[in-house]
Design an enzyme around this catalytic site. Structure first.
Site, PDB file in Angstrom:
ATOM      1  N   CYS A 168       0.845  -1.198   0.000  1.00 43.80           N
ATOM      2  CA  CYS A 168       0.000   0.000   0.000  1.00 43.80           C
ATOM      3  C   CYS A 168       0.878   1.246   0.000  1.00 43.80           C
ATOM      4  O   CYS A 168       2.110   1.164   0.044  1.00 43.80           O
ATOM      5  CB  CYS A 168      -0.928   0.017   1.217  1.00 43.80           C
TER       6      CYS A 168
ATOM      7  N   CYS B 100       3.306   1.634   2.891  1.00 48.21           N
ATOM      8  CA  CYS B 100       4.569   0.912   2.698  1.00 48.21           C
ATOM      9  C   CYS B 100       5.554   1.779   1.922  1.00 48.21           C
ATOM     10  O   CYS B 100       6.738   1.870   2.270  1.00 48.21           O
ATOM     11  CB  CYS B 100       4.335  -0.387   1.934  1.00 48.21           C
TER      12      CYS B 100
ATOM     13  N   ASP C 253       8.795  28.689 -31.909  1.00 49.67           N
ATOM     14  CA  ASP C 253       9.920  29.162 -32.711  1.00 49.67           C
ATOM     15  C   ASP C 253       9.587  28.890 -34.175  1.00 49.67           C
ATOM     16  O   ASP C 253       8.845  27.954 -34.484  1.00 49.67           O
ATOM     17  CB  ASP C 253      11.189  28.427 -32.281  1.00 49.67           C
TER      18      ASP C 253
ATOM     19  N   ASP D 216      13.453  24.051 -31.448  1.00 51.73           N
ATOM     20  CA  ASP D 216      14.249  22.929 -31.945  1.00 51.73           C
ATOM     21  C   ASP D 216      15.406  22.579 -31.020  1.00 51.73           C
ATOM     22  O   ASP D 216      16.181  21.671 -31.306  1.00 51.73           O
ATOM     23  CB  ASP D 216      14.765  23.210 -33.355  1.00 51.73           C
TER      24      ASP D 216
END
Length: 851
Positions: A15, A18, A532, A736
């Site tokens: 769970c 834990c 761009d 880019d």
């Protein structure tokens, strides 16, 4: 600080509590050498950033074990040549232990073998072989290290198989116990609890009919039935539900509490109570009526919880299908030339430098350079390019792409995790090991959830025992068990990571790499998108279209070839796309390039250098006008070309303008559609460009962008991002990744247009490996859908516990005179965590708006 990162597979977590325990233990490990630790319950993995000079992997694993859990490991043995001649094996063992991910290494001189225990996925066979070679030895044959993804798949299969058998046994016993309990119930049909228990009300009519079918009460021996039920329930407690009690005991020894504690204490209390009620009933009542027993509840609770975990395990397995499909694209074998002979070996055994033969129709096994032959390679899985790409000697090819026509020989350059596909898989795995910021509240709640639930359960027990109706102990025990069973921290722990698992995996299928859950969160909040121009809106493969030259003093025009000679000689030192276009134009015209000296790049303005004792400058039109250079009639030519959407570049020799070179970069075919979709999503779209305003406006008008900023330097793009952020906007920058790095870093989300081959170099939050601008649309849509799924998951997880726990404690009893059955509570708990996973899996059906 020597930073290192490792992904540890954690075993034994049940769970979110834990995961919180393990995360805390790792954060304290290694004497403060751990910088950050994130444990993902959904994937069962921990991502740890640590100082490898201060903290060893073994210390991290020990910290996990000290917390009551375990770390997955694998062992590989291999032979080392001439090891028995070595004066000592210590240098070899130490070298292997220094390899990231290695836990232990032991060498045996007598047998010339080495046994290495390592963390699957954290090290590679190649790394182990290099460590051996660095100490002067050599492995007898390539090391076959375990495939971590295959190991994970097999582990999931084993888990599903084990849970299936455990559930089947528990379900059969629960059904039989339910019949037995119905028969016992008829002996005391007026029992208070059977009247108020929701399940008891439902079962009582059935119990009475069953009694009539068997001939009435006189033929039944309730005590014998109780003893049989106790015996039947024992294997369920010991085997089917043994994992819960083992986990609870481990947590008790390590002073932690988790889901196993709640289930173990709840069902254990019910079973022990029933045993005492069966064999020492006098302790509960002196009125002669035997107290109720709950064997059927214990079996049914364990069966339903196991069913929930079984379905959850199968569903969680589907959440990571995307990463397995990516990894499954790899070739399994390779034809390698060694010692003059062609042999077929496992792809894991290929090392850099090997000569690999790839025949028509075969997948290319590793990244490499073609040394012999020519072919066309289908790279669609990597770049999205629909048509095969021609490859000749000297060209680079990538693993997992398909060789279609000719046979080629290549020299391996990058293998395994270093290959392009390996880097993509690693990036997706890294993203799936992270958490979104929205998960922090759930993590904080999960950290204290179990102790709070135990406190509520004890309070409910005391309240029912002191103030409840008779038999008070029975009502108190039922309330205690029901509260412990219905509480579910699992849903809290699964809410975010399962959605991120599916979301990032789905993104990868569409050629989108999202680096983290935090990036996914920020992307969903984006309201302004900056694009761009070059390489993002346009193809990024510009070409020279016009060369307009100045006239000599005698009135004759300069030759275009002469202009190209000067311009290309300088531009050959630049990597800018426009520079590459000029150099290509010169080579296409067979213009000889001259050596350049004193080369310098002028940011956003152009380049300069000395060629044949002449100072050559290639610059933007804006910079030429800033310098007040005499353009003459070329000024109107430059403006005319810019108005047509071309980029005018000015060639200057010794401060004299020689020519205007027009460069055109075709607009991507899907750019207009992408912009339209972004606007339809309610996003503000702006274009940034370093080109002259008229040229930028022409491109913007063609694709439907109204808001543009032209003639900006790369550093100024970042300033524009800052300005928008100061206005309170959440900004995504799409570029880019070359000239746009400052703006990508400044934006709330940087989206880099990649090529699928330079993934490791991208520092953005999101990478579109196929270069299609519609990928930005898909990324934003998917991020919104994923975050919406996460919010719904968390809402359900919180609401379920906030409503369910009070009902289990008996909040409805004063108003409706009913109690929630522990069996129904277990069904609700199982459904709670399963519903979160199933809701996350709906993301698998996501389709882009343009698909």
């Amino acid at each position: 600080m020597a930073k290192a990162r490792i992904i540890l597979p954690i075993e034994g977590m049940s769970c979110a509590s834990c995961a919180a325990t393990v995360q805390g233990a790792l954060g304290r490990a290694g004497g403060g050498g751990v910088a950050n630790a994130v444990v993902n319950y959904a994937t069962g993995k921990a991502a740890v950033d640590f100082d490898d000079a201060q903290t060893q992997v073994g210390q991290l694993i020990q910290a996990v074990r000290d917390a009551g859990y375990d770390c997955g490991s694998a062992t590989v043995s291999f032979s080392v040549e001439q090891l028995h001649y070595a004066p000592s094996v210590l240098p070899l063992e130490e070298a292997l232990r220094r390899v990231p991910g290695v836990i232990t290494a032991a060498a045996n001189q007598a047998t010339e073998t080495v046994m290495v225990t390592y963390v699957p996925g954290a090290t590679t066979a190649d790394a182990l072989e290099r460590a051996v070679e660095e100490t002067g030895f050599r492995v007898a044959e390539p090391i076959a290290a375990e495939d971590p993804l295959e190991r994970e798949r097999l582990a999931q299969q084993r888990e599903v198989r084990t849970l299936t058998w455990k559930f089947a046994l528990a379900a059969v016993v629960a059904a039989v116990s339910m019949l037995g309990a119905m028969l016992v119930m008829t002996r005391d049909a007026g029992a208070t609890l059977s009247q108020v228990d929701v399940l008891g009300r439902l079962l009582m009519p059935l119990a009475l009919r069953l009694q009539e079918a068997l001939g009435g009460q006189d033929r039944l021996d309730p005590q014998a039935i109780r003893v049989v039920l106790a015996a039947l329930t024992l294997p369920i407690v010991v085997w089917s539900g043994g994992q819960f009690y083992k986990g609870a005991w481990t947590g008790l020894r390590h002073r932690t509490a988790d889901m196993n504690t709640l289930i173990g204490v709840g069902t254990g209390a019910a079973y022990l109570y029933s045993l005492v009620a069966t064999f020492a009933p006098g302790l509960f009542t002196g009125a002669g009526r035997s107290p109720d027993v709950y064997y059927e509840s214990v079996s049914a609770i364990i069966a339903l919880i196991l069913l929930g975990r079984l379905l959850e395990a199968r569903a969680k397995g589907r959440t990571s299908e995307a990463i397995r499909r990516l990894a499954g694209l790899r070739a399994r074998t390779a034809h390698v030339i060694r010692e003059g002979k062609e042999t077929e070996i496992a792809v894991e055994a290929v090392v850099p430098g090997d000569l690999v033969v790839v025949k028509p129709g075969e997948k290319i096994p590793v990244d490499g350079l073609v040394t012999e032959g020519a072919s066309a390679v289908d790279e669609a899985m990597l770049t999205g390019e629909p048509l095969p790409v021609g490859k000749k000697i000297g060209d680079e090819v990538f693993g997992a792409t398909l060789n279609t026509t000719g046979s080629v020989t290549l020299r391996a350059t990058r293998v395994g995790k270093d290959s392009a596909l390996g880097q993509i898989v690693q990036l997706v795995e890294d993203a799936q090991s992270t958490k979104a910021p929205i998960q922090r509240l759930a993590d904080q709640v999960a950290g204290v959830f179990v102790p709070i639930v135990i406190a509520i359960a004890i309070a409910a027990f005391v309240a029912w025992f002191d103030f409840g109706p008779e038999p008070a102990l029975v009502f108190a025990t039922v309330a205690l068990v029901t509260v412990l069973i219905i509480a579910c921290p699992c849903a809290l722990g699964l809410a975010t990571p399962t959605a991120i698992l599916v979301g990032t995996g789905k993104a990868a299928e569409h050629g989108i790499l999202i680096r983290s859950g935090a990036a996914l969160d920020r992307l969903s909040k984006v309201r302004t998108v900056l694009l761009d121009k070059t390489g993002t809106i346009t193809e990024g493969r510009p070409a020279v279209t016009h060369i307009v030259t100045a006239r000599r003093p005698d009135g004759t025009p300069l030759a275009p070839a002469e202009v190209l000679k000067w311009a290309a000689s300088v531009e050959q030192r630049s990597e800018h796309p426009l520079a590459l276009a000029v150099v290509k134009a010169a080579k296409d015209r067979n213009v000889e390039l001259l050596p350049v000296e004193k080369f310098a790049a002028m940011e956003g303005r152009g380049v300069r250098g000395t060629v044949d004792r002449r100072i050559i400058e290639v610059m933007s039109l804006r910079h030429a006008r800033e310098r007040s250079l005499e353009l003459g009639s070329l000024s109107s030519d430059a403006d005319r070309l810019a108005a047509q959407g071309r980029t005018p570049v000015i060639v200057v020799v010794n401060n004299t303008v020689y020519a205007v070179v027009a460069i055109s970069d075709p607009i991507k075919p899907n750019a207009k559609e992408a912009v339209s979709l972004l606007k339809r999503m309610g996003l503000s779209v702006m274009m940034l460009s370093g080109d002259v305003k008229r040229g930028a406006e022409a491109v913007a008008a063609e694709i439907g962008i109204d808001d543009i900023v032209a003639e900006v330097l790369p550093s100024q793009k970042a300033d524009i991002v800052k300005k928008l952020q100061r206005q309170g906007r959440h900004v995504a920058m799409v570029g880019d990744g070359i000239n746009d790095a400052p703006a990508l870093a400044q934006a709330d989300v940087g989206i880099a247009i990649g090529t699928g081959t330079d993934i490791a170099m991208e520092a953005s939050d999101v990478t579109l490996i196929r270069g299609d601008l519609r990928g930005a649309v898909t990324a934003i849509q998917l991020s919104r859908r994923t975050m919406g799924t996460i919010r719904l998951n968390l809402f359900w997880a919180f609401v379920y516990n906030v409503i369910g726990i009070p009902i289990a404690a008996g909040a409805l009893f004063p108003f409706f005179h009913v109690l929630l059955s522990p069996v129904l509570a277990s069904a609700a708990m199982a459904w709670s965590s399963l519903s979160v996973v199933l809701n996350s899996l709906t993301l698998r059906r996501f389709k882009p708006a343009w698909a």
